[in-house]
Design an enzyme around this catalytic site. Structure first.
Site, PDB file in Angstrom:
ATOM      1  CB  ILE A 281      -0.707  -0.117   1.527  1.00  0.00           C
ATOM      2  CG1 ILE A 281      -1.646  -1.452   0.824  1.00  0.00           C
ATOM      3  CG2 ILE A 281      -1.899   1.330   0.781  1.00  0.00           C
ATOM      4  CD1 ILE A 281      -2.745  -1.058   0.169  1.00  0.00           C
ATOM      5  N   PRO A 282       1.120   1.761  -1.251  1.00  0.00           N
ATOM      6  CG  PRO A 282       0.993   3.321  -3.328  1.00  0.00           C
ATOM      7  CD  PRO A 282       0.376   1.755  -1.953  1.00  0.00           C
ATOM      8  CB  CYS A 283       2.302   5.767   3.251  1.00  0.00           C
ATOM      9  SG  CYS A 283       3.755   4.493   3.579  1.00  0.00           S
ATOM     10  CG  HIS A 284       6.129   5.487  -1.508  1.00  0.00           C
ATOM     11  ND1 HIS A 284       5.928   4.079  -1.837  1.00  0.00           N
ATOM     12  CD2 HIS A 284       6.967   5.208  -2.831  1.00  0.00           C
ATOM     13  CE1 HIS A 284       6.105   2.914  -2.652  1.00  0.00           C
ATOM     14  NE2 HIS A 284       6.349   4.133  -3.442  1.00  0.00           N
ATOM     15  NE  ARG A 285       3.155   4.455  -5.961  1.00  0.00           N
ATOM     16  CZ  ARG A 285       3.418   3.163  -6.646  1.00  0.00           C
ATOM     17  NH1 ARG A 285       1.661   3.214  -6.831  1.00  0.00           N
ATOM     18  NH2 ARG A 285       3.643   2.539  -6.960  1.00  0.00           N
TER      19      ARG A 285
END
Length: 132
Positions: free
Chosen positions: A70-74
């Site tokens: 789940i790409p929270c870095h985006r």
């Protein structure tokens, strides 16, 4: 009072790890999954889609047990600043978490200058599909 429940979002087999998230976190994580690789969004854009606040979105991202699937870095600040990662801002305390965020985004083609500001404004994305 917020009820917690076992999320169906976990990328881990249920026998391996049980994760408890709130319904709000599930909504945030569902939207994060819509952001394509090589694109970024802001805490403000996510909060608008959720009729919420940027701080609430940040709280959900800080506690994301499913990263990097789940790409929270985006998610970055609306100013184009890299923002926080894993609960830390760039200079606090070591900056190591933001270095990881910068590296993850660079691998996807999203680059920042030496001050942590987004270089290519065409990377912004906010075409969220919100259910019900």
């Amino acid at each position: 009072m917020t009820k917690t429940r076992t999320s169906g979002l976990s990328p881990f087999p249920s026998s391996q790890k049980k994760v408890i998230v709130t319904p709000y976190q599930e909504r945030v994580y569902a939207l994060l999954q819509q952001i394509p690789s090589g694109k970024i969004t802001s805490y403000a854009a996510l909060s608008r889609a959720l009729n919420s606040s940027p701080r609430a979105v940040g709280g959900a991202l800080r506690n994301n047990p499913f990263a990097p699937e789940i790409p929270c870095h985006r998610c970055i600040a609306s100013t184009g600043y890299i923002g926080g990662f894993k609960g830390d801002w760039e200079k606090a305390p070591s900056g190591i978490n933001c270095e990881m965020k910068l590296e993850s985004l660079k691998e996807e083609g999203v680059e920042f200058d030496g001050r942590g500001m987004l270089l290519d404004r065409t990377c912004w994305w906010d075409d969220f599909k919100v259910k019900g």
